[in-house]
Motif scaffolding. Sequence first.
Motif, PDB file in Angstrom:
ATOM      1  N   ILE A 212       6.377   3.533   4.301  1.00  0.00           N
ATOM      2  CA  ILE A 212       6.625   2.713   3.112  1.00  0.00           C
ATOM      3  C   ILE A 212       5.391   2.742   2.211  1.00  0.00           C
ATOM      4  O   ILE A 212       4.272   3.008   2.664  1.00  0.00           O
ATOM      5  CB  ILE A 212       6.975   1.248   3.479  1.00  0.00           C
ATOM      6  N   MET A 213       5.639   2.475   0.938  1.00  0.00           N
ATOM      7  CA  MET A 213       4.542   2.369  -0.025  1.00  0.00           C
ATOM      8  C   MET A 213       4.478   0.914  -0.462  1.00  0.00           C
ATOM      9  O   MET A 213       5.476   0.329  -0.890  1.00  0.00           O
ATOM     10  CB  MET A 213       4.824   3.280  -1.225  1.00  0.00           C
ATOM     11  N   LEU A 214       3.281   0.344  -0.319  1.00  0.00           N
ATOM     12  CA  LEU A 214       3.081  -1.056  -0.666  1.00  0.00           C
ATOM     13  C   LEU A 214       2.355  -1.115  -1.998  1.00  0.00           C
ATOM     14  O   LEU A 214       1.337  -0.442  -2.183  1.00  0.00           O
ATOM     15  CB  LEU A 214       2.212  -1.693   0.415  1.00  0.00           C
ATOM     16  N   ASN A 215       2.858  -1.948  -2.888  1.00  0.00           N
ATOM     17  CA  ASN A 215       2.183  -2.180  -4.173  1.00  0.00           C
ATOM     18  C   ASN A 215       1.769  -0.872  -4.857  1.00  0.00           C
ATOM     19  O   ASN A 215       0.656  -0.739  -5.353  1.00  0.00           O
ATOM     20  CB  ASN A 215       0.959  -3.080  -3.980  1.00  0.00           C
ATOM     21  N   LYS A 216       2.670   0.069  -4.835  1.00  0.00           N
ATOM     22  CA  LYS A 216       2.555   1.367  -5.533  1.00  0.00           C
ATOM     23  C   LYS A 216       1.507   2.331  -4.983  1.00  0.00           C
ATOM     24  O   LYS A 216       1.651   3.535  -5.117  1.00  0.00           O
ATOM     25  CB  LYS A 216       2.248   1.163  -7.023  1.00  0.00           C
ATOM     26  N   THR A 217       0.457   1.840  -4.347  1.00  0.00           N
ATOM     27  CA  THR A 217      -0.636   2.751  -3.996  1.00  0.00           C
ATOM     28  C   THR A 217      -1.008   2.750  -2.516  1.00  0.00           C
ATOM     29  O   THR A 217      -1.754   3.613  -2.074  1.00  0.00           O
ATOM     30  CB  THR A 217      -1.926   2.375  -4.761  1.00  0.00           C
ATOM     31  N   GLU A 218      -0.542   1.765  -1.745  1.00  0.00           N
ATOM     32  CA  GLU A 218      -1.006   1.653  -0.361  1.00  0.00           C
ATOM     33  C   GLU A 218       0.074   2.151   0.592  1.00  0.00           C
ATOM     34  O   GLU A 218       1.050   1.447   0.852  1.00  0.00           O
ATOM     35  CB  GLU A 218      -1.351   0.192  -0.048  1.00  0.00           C
ATOM     36  N   LYS A 219      -0.127   3.367   1.095  1.00  0.00           N
ATOM     37  CA  LYS A 219       0.882   3.945   1.987  1.00  0.00           C
ATOM     38  C   LYS A 219       0.691   3.412   3.404  1.00  0.00           C
ATOM     39  O   LYS A 219      -0.432   3.323   3.902  1.00  0.00           O
ATOM     40  CB  LYS A 219       0.759   5.466   1.989  1.00  0.00           C
ATOM     41  N   LEU A 220       1.801   3.067   4.033  1.00  0.00           N
ATOM     42  CA  LEU A 220       1.754   2.599   5.420  1.00  0.00           C
ATOM     43  C   LEU A 220       2.660   3.527   6.231  1.00  0.00           C
ATOM     44  O   LEU A 220       3.862   3.605   5.985  1.00  0.00           O
ATOM     45  CB  LEU A 220       2.218   1.146   5.490  1.00  0.00           C
ATOM     46  N   ALA A 221       2.040   4.228   7.182  1.00  0.00           N
ATOM     47  CA  ALA A 221       2.738   5.294   7.908  1.00  0.00           C
ATOM     48  C   ALA A 221       3.538   4.735   9.077  1.00  0.00           C
ATOM     49  O   ALA A 221       3.335   3.603   9.527  1.00  0.00           O
ATOM     50  CB  ALA A 221       1.720   6.322   8.404  1.00  0.00           C
ATOM     51  N   ASN A 222       4.420   5.591   9.582  1.00  0.00           N
ATOM     52  CA  ASN A 222       5.228   5.275  10.749  1.00  0.00           C
ATOM     53  C   ASN A 222       4.337   4.816  11.908  1.00  0.00           C
ATOM     54  O   ASN A 222       3.274   5.372  12.143  1.00  0.00           O
ATOM     55  CB  ASN A 222       5.995   6.543  11.145  1.00  0.00           C
ATOM     56  N   LYS A 223       4.788   3.778  12.636  1.00  0.00           N
ATOM     57  CA  LYS A 223       4.075   3.253  13.812  1.00  0.00           C
ATOM     58  C   LYS A 223       2.645   2.829  13.459  1.00  0.00           C
ATOM     59  O   LYS A 223       1.719   3.012  14.257  1.00  0.00           O
ATOM     60  CB  LYS A 223       4.047   4.280  14.948  1.00  0.00           C
ATOM     61  N   HIS A 224       2.500   2.257  12.285  1.00  0.00           N
ATOM     62  CA  HIS A 224       1.242   1.626  11.906  1.00  0.00           C
ATOM     63  C   HIS A 224       1.510   0.152  11.644  1.00  0.00           C
ATOM     64  O   HIS A 224       2.597  -0.216  11.187  1.00  0.00           O
ATOM     65  CB  HIS A 224       0.645   2.275  10.665  1.00  0.00           C
ATOM     66  N   ILE A 225       0.509  -0.648  11.946  1.00  0.00           N
ATOM     67  CA  ILE A 225       0.619  -2.074  11.682  1.00  0.00           C
ATOM     68  C   ILE A 225      -0.428  -2.434  10.638  1.00  0.00           C
ATOM     69  O   ILE A 225      -1.560  -1.936  10.687  1.00  0.00           O
ATOM     70  CB  ILE A 225       0.466  -2.897  12.977  1.00  0.00           C
ATOM     71  N   ALA A 226      -0.024  -3.251   9.674  1.00  0.00           N
ATOM     72  CA  ALA A 226      -0.945  -3.670   8.614  1.00  0.00           C
ATOM     73  C   ALA A 226      -1.053  -5.175   8.618  1.00  0.00           C
ATOM     74  O   ALA A 226      -0.047  -5.887   8.608  1.00  0.00           O
ATOM     75  CB  ALA A 226      -0.437  -3.199   7.254  1.00  0.00           C
ATOM     76  N   LYS A 227      -2.274  -5.636   8.662  1.00  0.00           N
ATOM     77  CA  LYS A 227      -2.537  -7.052   8.437  1.00  0.00           C
ATOM     78  C   LYS A 227      -2.682  -7.224   6.923  1.00  0.00           C
ATOM     79  O   LYS A 227      -3.439  -6.506   6.279  1.00  0.00           O
ATOM     80  CB  LYS A 227      -3.823  -7.429   9.167  1.00  0.00           C
ATOM     81  N   LEU A 228      -1.919  -8.153   6.357  1.00  0.00           N
ATOM     82  CA  LEU A 228      -1.970  -8.344   4.902  1.00  0.00           C
ATOM     83  C   LEU A 228      -3.009  -9.404   4.546  1.00  0.00           C
ATOM     84  O   LEU A 228      -3.363 -10.258   5.363  1.00  0.00           O
ATOM     85  CB  LEU A 228      -0.591  -8.753   4.379  1.00  0.00           C
ATOM     86  N   SER A 229      -3.456  -9.346   3.320  1.00  0.00           N
ATOM     87  CA  SER A 229      -4.449 -10.314   2.844  1.00  0.00           C
ATOM     88  C   SER A 229      -3.858 -11.720   2.861  1.00  0.00           C
ATOM     89  O   SER A 229      -2.646 -11.902   2.677  1.00  0.00           O
ATOM     90  CB  SER A 229      -4.869  -9.954   1.417  1.00  0.00           C
ATOM     91  N   GLN A 230      -4.712 -12.716   3.080  1.00  0.00           N
ATOM     92  CA  GLN A 230      -4.248 -14.104   2.956  1.00  0.00           C
ATOM     93  C   GLN A 230      -3.894 -14.380   1.502  1.00  0.00           C
ATOM     94  O   GLN A 230      -2.926 -15.081   1.211  1.00  0.00           O
ATOM     95  CB  GLN A 230      -5.350 -15.077   3.406  1.00  0.00           C
TER      96      GLN A 230
END
Length: 294
Positions: A212-230
């Motif tokens: 998936i692409m987050l906020n147009k520029t931040e790609k998040l790949a398969n089987k990756h976990i992202a902690k989002l900003s508070q």
Amino acid sequence: MKTFKSIAYASAGRPQQVGDGFVGQSMIPSNRFEDFSPFLLLDHHGPMQVKPSRTPKGVDEHPHRGIETVTVVFEGALQHRDSAGNNGVIFAGDVQWMSAASGLVHEEKHELNFSRQGGTLDFIQLWVNLPRAHKMEKPRYQELASSQIPVVALNENTQLRVISGALEGINGPALTYSSVLLADVIVSGESWFELQLPQNQNVAIHVVMGEIMLNKTEKLANKHIAKLSQAGEWIEIKTEKEGARFLILGGEAINEPIVSYGPFVMNTQAEIRQTIEDYQSGKMGFLEAIEYES
Ligand code: MN
């Protein structure tokens, strides 16, 4: 004006195997699990090919205390039984929300018919911490069939399932002991949408399938976990024609000391010592042996 969350950091999982039947990755970085509170662990098992077996594989009898285990099946089937008397089968789309709380023993296996036929197995298991005030509640077992989980179309290619907590005005059916958001987003092709997430909570995204692409520029790949900003409240998601699937995990951090020993998660060393004693003296119960026909 809308404010957007960004990716604070993202990471791939660490390969791991549980029992003789669950192979996958452990997603929450062990040195940063406080960033994911109330979640303690996220294991993504699969997708894996299960070879036909007369005797179901998986994890043999073992105890838990002080936590909940939450299992979401994407493909294949699992069976469960525990010393509190619960038996369950979890198929694709179903969720099992087991509050071990004061303690039980259970086993987690490939479902019998699935085991005999073999096939693809893909699921995740979360451990959700319990607040001190609820660690010694009676065990509780919630089996949420796919049909009980509300689903809303965000657009023609995108379905949102809310398992617990609230998102897009939908309430998930799972009962929880603290504020826990768990949602499953299934995207079957190109898609663009925004979601409003809880503020002042820990929020993370785990990519189950695709990217998936987050906020147009931040790609998040398969089987990756992202902690989002508070900071920020919204996320914008874009997917390509291959589609994607991801989980949204959120919750109020449980700001209490954690002392853990394997499957036991308590607040003090003394409680852990007591827990081991209770388990060893049989206070968490037993499972009857099952003879599988060969
Ligand atoms: Mn377990």
